[in-house]
Enzyme design. Structure first.
Site, PDB file in Angstrom:
ATOM      1  N   ASP A  97       0.706  -1.320   0.134  1.00 62.96           N
ATOM      2  CA  ASP A  97      -0.047  -0.186   0.167  1.00 62.96           C
ATOM      3  C   ASP A  97       1.070   1.201  -0.053  1.00 62.96           C
ATOM      4  O   ASP A  97       1.960   1.153   0.295  1.00 62.96           O
ATOM      5  CB  ASP A  97      -1.039   0.042   1.101  1.00 62.96           C
ATOM      6  N   SER A  98       0.357   2.376  -0.060  1.00 64.58           N
ATOM      7  CA  SER A  98       1.023   3.583  -0.184  1.00 64.58           C
ATOM      8  C   SER A  98       1.620   3.962   1.322  1.00 64.58           C
ATOM      9  O   SER A  98       2.295   4.701   1.633  1.00 64.58           O
ATOM     10  CB  SER A  98       0.008   4.781  -0.701  1.00 64.58           C
ATOM     11  N   GLY A 122      -2.932   9.039  -3.889  1.00 63.59           N
ATOM     12  CA  GLY A 122      -4.454   9.521  -4.486  1.00 63.59           C
ATOM     13  C   GLY A 122      -4.204  10.863  -5.391  1.00 63.59           C
ATOM     14  O   GLY A 122      -5.221  11.137  -6.393  1.00 63.59           O
ATOM     15  N   CYS A 127      -4.208  -1.488  -2.169  1.00 63.01           N
ATOM     16  CA  CYS A 127      -4.495  -0.001  -2.145  1.00 63.01           C
ATOM     17  C   CYS A 127      -5.087   0.125  -3.408  1.00 63.01           C
ATOM     18  O   CYS A 127      -5.298  -0.258  -4.504  1.00 63.01           O
ATOM     19  CB  CYS A 127      -3.094   0.613  -2.493  1.00 63.01           C
ATOM     20  N   THR A 168      -5.896   2.566  -4.928  1.00 61.26           N
ATOM     21  CA  THR A 168      -5.431   3.838  -6.186  1.00 61.26           C
ATOM     22  C   THR A 168      -4.614   2.960  -7.009  1.00 61.26           C
ATOM     23  O   THR A 168      -4.734   3.138  -8.312  1.00 61.26           O
ATOM     24  CB  THR A 168      -4.903   4.793  -5.397  1.00 61.26           C
ATOM     25  N   GLU A 213      -2.647   9.108   8.367  1.00 63.71           N
ATOM     26  CA  GLU A 213      -0.993   8.977   8.192  1.00 63.71           C
ATOM     27  C   GLU A 213      -0.519   9.626   9.311  1.00 63.71           C
ATOM     28  O   GLU A 213       0.511   9.241  10.006  1.00 63.71           O
ATOM     29  CB  GLU A 213      -0.576   9.019   7.031  1.00 63.71           C
ATOM     30  N   CYS A 216     -10.942   3.038  -0.139  1.00 64.49           N
ATOM     31  CA  CYS A 216      -9.562   3.282   0.115  1.00 64.49           C
ATOM     32  C   CYS A 216      -9.372   2.423   1.260  1.00 64.49           C
ATOM     33  O   CYS A 216     -10.125   2.653   2.389  1.00 64.49           O
ATOM     34  CB  CYS A 216      -9.264   4.888   0.419  1.00 64.49           C
ATOM     35  N   THR A 217      -8.194   1.648   1.536  1.00 65.50           N
ATOM     36  CA  THR A 217      -7.989   0.709   2.518  1.00 65.50           C
ATOM     37  C   THR A 217      -7.427   1.467   3.751  1.00 65.50           C
ATOM     38  O   THR A 217      -7.465   0.971   4.674  1.00 65.50           O
ATOM     39  CB  THR A 217      -6.597  -0.051   2.013  1.00 65.50           C
ATOM     40  N   HIS A 218      -7.182   3.061   3.728  1.00 70.58           N
ATOM     41  CA  HIS A 218      -6.942   3.542   4.829  1.00 70.58           C
ATOM     42  C   HIS A 218      -8.278   3.840   5.704  1.00 70.58           C
ATOM     43  O   HIS A 218      -8.312   4.048   6.894  1.00 70.58           O
ATOM     44  CB  HIS A 218      -6.449   4.986   4.588  1.00 70.58           C
TER      45      HIS A 218
HETATM   46  N1  DGL Z   1      -4.814   2.994   0.679  1.00 73.10           N
HETATM   47  C1  DGL Z   1      -4.839   3.899  -0.257  1.00 73.10           C
HETATM   48  C2  DGL Z   1      -5.863   3.366  -1.289  1.00 73.10           C
HETATM   49  O1  DGL Z   1      -6.747   2.429  -0.983  1.00 73.10           O
HETATM   50  C3  DGL Z   1      -4.347   5.085  -0.179  1.00 73.10           C
HETATM   51  C4  DGL Z   1      -4.022   6.085  -1.349  1.00 73.10           C
HETATM   52  C5  DGL Z   1      -3.166   7.301  -1.112  1.00 73.10           C
HETATM   53  O2  DGL Z   1      -2.170   6.945  -0.759  1.00 73.10           O
HETATM   54  O3  DGL Z   1      -3.928   8.416  -1.323  1.00 73.10           O
HETATM   55  O4  DGL Z   1      -6.133   3.999  -2.152  1.00 73.10           O
END
Ligand code: DGL
Length: 258
Positions: free
Chosen positions: A2-3, A35, A65, A67, A144, A177-179
């Site tokens: 993930d990011s 994103g 992720c 994105t 974050e 979004c996984t966050h």
């Molecule tokens: N967890 C990422 C997602 O699902 C976050 C993307 C981001 O870093 O903006 O899209």
């Protein structure tokens, strides 16, 4: 991969559903958020991360992720010869299963929204479904920075971001979004607990389990597992969120440069 910390919401479910599997995780904190980035950037970061992880003897690559799933999964699939799982299809299918009015609101990053991958995936299954895609660019930085633990800051960001969709007729909201599962309760509360909330990470873990079984790739390991975490850049903040989110997770963590 993930990011940043978002993919840990998938990891938590993977560990619960597949406790014998070892996770090797890469969080690209240095270049987070994805994103706002272009397709070319996200694709090249995803390739780089896969190249790093491919040296760790992995049997399945999960793009945890949205994105990167939206912008890179088809190219990555063409490039590599192990199975690749993304997070968009599992969440889309689940939303259609539980929605009574086939009216779905997708919350995501700007990149995912602009790709319209949720809309096309959902409407490929049910072409009369109504899909509203809404970008929430302040959610990832909020999480974050660990500010999601501060009630006032979190609730302000949520109400400012979601104001224009508060009165949606959608009965189902996808956390695209996984966050976002890290603030799932607060999002649910914002909609007065009246919507079905779909956590795409949770659904992805189900798909992983099915795929591993089908491909006869399930581990039969009975030993205690120490998972491996790699963070691009500094890992302090990452580790703070990890420990808060998964207090019983056993891991080693290392900062790396790509
Ligand atoms: N967890 C990422 C997602 O699902 C976050 C993307 C981001 O870093 O903006 O899209």
């Amino acid at each position: 991969m993930d990011s940043g910390v978002g993919g840990l919401t998938v990891v938590k479910e993977l560990v619960r559903q597949l406790p014998r599997e070892k996770i090797v995780y890469f969080g690209d904190s240095l270049r987070c958020p994805y994103g706002q980035r272009s397709k070319e950037e996200v694709l090249s970061f995803t390739k780089e991360i896969y190249n790093f992880l491919s040296r760790k003897d992995i049997k399945l690559f999960i793009i945890a992720c949205n994105t990167a799933t939206a912008l890179a999964i088809s190219e990555i699939r063409k490039m590599i010869d192990i199975p690749v799982i993304g997070v968009i299809k599992p969440g889309s299918r689940r939303a259609l299963q539980i929605s009574d009015n086939d009216n779905i609101l997708v919350l995501s990053t700007r990149g995912t929204m602009l790709s319209h991958k949720y809309k096309s995936t959902i409407q490929k299954i049910n072409k009369s479904a109504i899909v509203t895609e809404h970008a929430c660019p302040d959610f990832v930085p909020l999480i974050e920075a660990f500010n999601y633990k501060n009630d006032d800051i979190r609730n302000n960001v949520i109400s400012e971001t979601l104001q224009s969709v508060k009165d949606t007729n959608a009965d189902t909201v996808i956390l695209g979004c996984t966050h976002y599962p890290l603030i799932k309760q607060a999002i649910d509360d914002y909609f007065s607990n009246e919507k079905n909330i779909v956590d795409s990470g949770l659904e992805t873990a189900r798909d992983v389990s099915t795929l591993l079984e089908f491909k006869e790739l399930l581990s039969s390991n009975d030993d205690e597992i120490i998972h491996e975490i790699y963070v691009h850049g500094d890992h302090q903040q990452f580790e703070k969120i990890l420990n808060e989110w998964m207090p019983n997770f056993k891991y080693t963590i290392q900062s790396v440069q790509l």
